[in-house]
Design a protein around this motif. Structure first.
Motif, mmCIF file in Angstrom:
data_model
loop_
_atom_site.group_PDB
_atom_site.id
_atom_site.type_symbol
_atom_site.label_atom_id
_atom_site.label_comp_id
_atom_site.label_asym_id
_atom_site.label_seq_id
_atom_site.Cartn_x
_atom_site.Cartn_y
_atom_site.Cartn_z
ATOM 1 N N VAL A 75 0.843 -1.190 0.000
ATOM 2 C CA VAL A 75 0.000 0.000 0.000
ATOM 3 C C VAL A 75 0.881 1.243 0.000
ATOM 4 C CG1 VAL A 75 -1.812 1.267 1.206
ATOM 5 C CG2 VAL A 75 -1.796 -1.241 1.250
ATOM 6 N N ARG A 76 0.535 2.201 -0.842
ATOM 7 C CA ARG A 76 1.321 3.430 -0.942
ATOM 8 C C ARG A 76 1.033 4.369 0.225
ATOM 9 N NH1 ARG A 76 1.063 7.737 -6.027
ATOM 10 N NH2 ARG A 76 2.554 9.282 -5.178
ATOM 11 N N HIS A 77 2.108 4.895 0.827
ATOM 12 C CA HIS A 77 2.005 5.887 1.895
ATOM 13 C C HIS A 77 3.019 6.992 1.631
ATOM 14 C CE1 HIS A 77 -0.554 3.469 4.639
ATOM 15 N NE2 HIS A 77 0.101 2.434 4.132
ATOM 16 N N GLN A 78 2.917 8.067 2.390
ATOM 17 C CA GLN A 78 3.888 9.157 2.342
ATOM 18 C C GLN A 78 4.238 9.595 3.753
ATOM 19 O OE1 GLN A 78 2.002 12.224 -0.028
ATOM 20 N NE2 GLN A 78 2.880 11.433 -1.927
ATOM 21 N N VAL A 79 5.501 9.980 3.926
ATOM 22 C CA VAL A 79 5.969 10.556 5.188
ATOM 23 C C VAL A 79 6.638 11.880 4.862
ATOM 24 C CG1 VAL A 79 7.495 10.269 7.171
ATOM 25 C CG2 VAL A 79 6.301 8.287 6.237
ATOM 26 N N GLU A 80 6.311 12.917 5.619
ATOM 27 C CA GLU A 80 6.819 14.254 5.282
ATOM 28 C C GLU A 80 8.223 14.488 5.834
ATOM 29 O OE1 GLU A 80 4.568 18.302 5.094
ATOM 30 O OE2 GLU A 80 5.449 18.171 7.105
ATOM 31 N N LEU A 81 9.058 15.069 4.973
ATOM 32 C CA LEU A 81 10.387 15.550 5.361
ATOM 33 C C LEU A 81 10.431 17.037 5.060
ATOM 34 C CD1 LEU A 81 13.402 15.057 6.184
ATOM 35 C CD2 LEU A 81 13.857 14.678 3.748
ATOM 36 N N ARG A 82 10.655 17.863 6.090
ATOM 37 C CA ARG A 82 10.740 19.313 5.910
ATOM 38 C C ARG A 82 12.190 19.775 5.954
ATOM 39 N NH1 ARG A 82 6.039 23.056 8.604
ATOM 40 N NH2 ARG A 82 4.218 21.945 7.777
ATOM 41 N N HIS A 83 12.477 20.755 5.111
ATOM 42 C CA HIS A 83 13.830 21.327 5.100
ATOM 43 C C HIS A 83 14.067 22.124 6.378
ATOM 44 C CE1 HIS A 83 17.511 23.186 4.027
ATOM 45 N NE2 HIS A 83 17.001 24.363 3.697
ATOM 46 N N ARG A 84 15.113 21.705 7.100
ATOM 47 C CA ARG A 84 15.560 22.419 8.284
ATOM 48 C C ARG A 84 17.005 22.839 8.086
ATOM 49 N NH1 ARG A 84 14.622 19.008 13.623
ATOM 50 N NH2 ARG A 84 16.012 20.696 14.319
ATOM 51 N N ARG A 85 17.303 24.090 8.428
ATOM 52 C CA ARG A 85 18.647 24.618 8.235
ATOM 53 C C ARG A 85 19.569 24.340 9.419
ATOM 54 N NH1 ARG A 85 19.192 28.400 4.341
ATOM 55 N NH2 ARG A 85 20.893 29.380 5.519
ATOM 56 N N ASP A 86 19.021 23.815 10.528
ATOM 57 C CA ASP A 86 19.797 23.716 11.759
ATOM 58 C C ASP A 86 20.311 22.311 12.059
ATOM 59 O OD1 ASP A 86 17.286 22.671 12.228
ATOM 60 O OD2 ASP A 86 17.095 23.524 14.248
ATOM 61 N N THR A 87 20.061 21.342 11.209
ATOM 62 C CA THR A 87 20.535 19.984 11.497
ATOM 63 C C THR A 87 21.975 19.815 11.033
ATOM 64 O OG1 THR A 87 19.646 19.158 9.379
ATOM 65 C CG2 THR A 87 18.228 18.997 11.335
ATOM 66 N N GLY A 88 22.732 19.028 11.790
ATOM 67 C CA GLY A 88 24.132 18.816 11.437
ATOM 68 C C GLY A 88 24.694 17.605 12.155
ATOM 69 N N THR A 89 25.971 17.354 11.923
ATOM 70 C CA THR A 89 26.638 16.202 12.536
ATOM 71 C C THR A 89 27.714 16.616 13.531
ATOM 72 O OG1 THR A 89 28.094 16.089 10.593
ATOM 73 C CG2 THR A 89 26.188 14.610 10.626
ATOM 74 N N GLY A 90 27.871 17.927 13.764
ATOM 75 C CA GLY A 90 28.866 18.380 14.732
ATOM 76 C C GLY A 90 30.222 18.619 14.102
ATOM 77 N N ASP A 91 31.197 18.944 14.952
ATOM 78 C CA ASP A 91 32.535 19.255 14.444
ATOM 79 C C ASP A 91 33.532 18.118 14.649
ATOM 80 O OD1 ASP A 91 32.850 19.379 17.164
ATOM 81 O OD2 ASP A 91 33.608 21.433 17.221
ATOM 82 N N LYS A 92 33.083 16.988 15.176
ATOM 83 C CA LYS A 92 33.960 15.832 15.343
ATOM 84 C C LYS A 92 33.505 14.750 14.359
ATOM 85 C CE LYS A 92 35.317 16.573 20.162
ATOM 86 N NZ LYS A 92 34.786 17.937 20.265
ATOM 87 N N THR A 93 33.795 15.004 13.080
ATOM 88 C CA THR A 93 33.332 14.134 12.007
ATOM 89 C C THR A 93 34.459 13.829 11.035
ATOM 90 O OG1 THR A 93 32.734 15.916 10.475
ATOM 91 C CG2 THR A 93 31.092 15.300 12.138
ATOM 92 N N ARG A 94 34.183 12.974 10.100
ATOM 93 C CA ARG A 94 35.165 12.618 9.079
ATOM 94 C C ARG A 94 35.564 13.833 8.243
ATOM 95 N NH1 ARG A 94 32.113 8.104 6.192
ATOM 96 N NH2 ARG A 94 34.091 7.845 5.084
ATOM 97 N N TRP A 95 34.653 14.799 8.099
ATOM 98 C CA TRP A 95 34.933 15.950 7.240
ATOM 99 C C TRP A 95 35.954 16.892 7.867
ATOM 100 C CZ3 TRP A 95 33.259 14.278 2.969
ATOM 101 C CH2 TRP A 95 32.096 13.513 2.917
ATOM 102 N N ARG A 96 36.050 16.914 9.194
ATOM 103 C CA ARG A 96 37.033 17.770 9.854
ATOM 104 C C ARG A 96 38.398 17.093 9.948
ATOM 105 N NH1 ARG A 96 34.624 22.210 12.400
ATOM 106 N NH2 ARG A 96 32.586 22.488 11.417
ATOM 107 N N GLY A 97 38.438 15.783 9.650
ATOM 108 C CA GLY A 97 39.700 15.061 9.763
ATOM 109 C C GLY A 97 40.356 14.754 8.434
ATOM 110 N N LEU A 98 39.793 15.291 7.320
ATOM 111 C CA LEU A 98 40.365 15.014 6.008
ATOM 112 C C LEU A 98 41.825 15.449 5.939
ATOM 113 C CD1 LEU A 98 37.402 16.070 3.675
ATOM 114 C CD2 LEU A 98 38.201 13.755 4.162
ATOM 115 N N MET A 99 42.690 14.522 5.563
ATOM 116 C CA MET A 99 44.127 14.768 5.401
ATOM 117 C C MET A 99 44.800 15.206 6.702
ATOM 118 S SD MET A 99 44.136 16.700 1.697
ATOM 119 C CE MET A 99 45.941 16.708 1.632
ATOM 120 N N ASN A 100 44.065 15.086 7.831
ATOM 121 C CA ASN A 100 44.620 15.464 9.134
ATOM 122 C C ASN A 100 45.103 16.909 9.174
ATOM 123 O OD1 ASN A 100 44.215 12.939 10.397
ATOM 124 N ND2 ASN A 100 46.021 12.131 9.362
#
Length: 267
Positions: A75-100
């Motif tokens: 059966v087809r259903h939908q779940v809503e996803l709203r754009h939020r500007r404040d969500t993130g993963t923090g500053d201790k992530t793989r992106w802050r450790g690139l190339m050290n």
């Protein structure tokens, strides 16, 4: 959650240079094509291909109840996803450790709190350990009146005690969803795309859109009793530029002919 460095890294590098620069017959002349570390299993593995030949795809379907299931809802259903500007993963992530370049321990200390703030779906507890090795892929069906969107997807392990461990993630701007023909001389292991200006396409507003999002390649072993969690967001304010606007609505399609699913490479 990164694995330990190989014991004799200097020796491996020396053998490589001796073979390719000096022509010596060293172990580097006949190495395994791929050597990878499986997190949580805490072991190095070798393969002649990537992903390994014995990997099979195991789909987990989104359900409107917030569950991940092995079977698609008819059966087809939908779940809503709203754009939020404040969500993130923090500053201790793989992106802050690139190339050290910035000293940092790459870890996600608050995944439990952050993933709870996002639209997420959990599997039932695993009956046995499960190894995921390769490129997980989210096949996202979305309906909207917006012409574009940015989608971030996270794959986590939820332990029986409530701890949440980051596994990997992927992201895609929807206007770049066009899939390209794969080049025989260059195979990335994921969904091929050109990212050319001529291939940019706005989202359809009169029919659901299929957006395939590859997650970064990984090798990870889920523990028996744990749940698999898939979370969705429209921003990672801590590490990426945020799409303009606030509150744009996206209907995540679930079931029937538009079944959003996470496809895991398991072995």
């Amino acid at each position: 959650q990164s694995g330990p460095v190989k014991d004799d890294l200097a020796g491996i590098a020396s053998a490589y240079l001796d073979h390719f620069l000096k022509g010596y017959d060293t172990p580097a002349a006949h190495p395994p094509k791929v050597e990878f570390y499986t997190m949580q299993a805490e072991r190095w593995q070798q393969s002649e291909t990537w992903p390994p030949e014995d990997v099979v795809e195991a789909p987990l379907y989104f359900h409107q109840t917030g569950r991940l299931e092995n079977e698609c809802n008819p059966v087809r259903h939908q779940v809503e996803l709203r754009h939020r500007r404040d969500t993130g993963t923090g500053d201790k992530t793989r992106w802050r450790g690139l190339m050290n370049l910035v000293p940092n321990h790459i870890y996600y200390p608050d995944r439990a709190q952050r993933s709870q703030q996002l639209l997420h779906f959990d599997s039932t507890p695993l009956k046995s350990a499960l190894e995921v090795t390769g490129h997980p892929r989210l096949e996202l069906w979305v309906s909207t009146q917006e012409e574009d969107g940015e989608f971030f997807v996270y794959l986590d392990e939820v332990r029986p005690n409530g701890e949440v461990f980051y596994m990997t993630e992927g992201m895609l701007r929807a206007q770049h969803r066009e899939v390209a023909a794969e080049r025989a001389e260059y195979r990335s292991g994921g969904t091929p795309r050109t990212f050319r200006t001529g291939d940019v396409a706005p989202l359809e507003t009169k029919a659901p859109n299929l957006v395939k999002i590859d997650l970064l390649p990984t090798s990870y072993q889920f523990q028996a009793g744990s749940r698999i969690r898939v979370s969705l967001a429209t921003a990672d304010v801590d590490n990426f530029a945020v799409m303009p606007g606030e509150g744009q609505r996206y209907a995540i399609e679930i079931g029937a002919d538009f079944a959003t699913r996470m496809v895991l490479p398991v072995r």
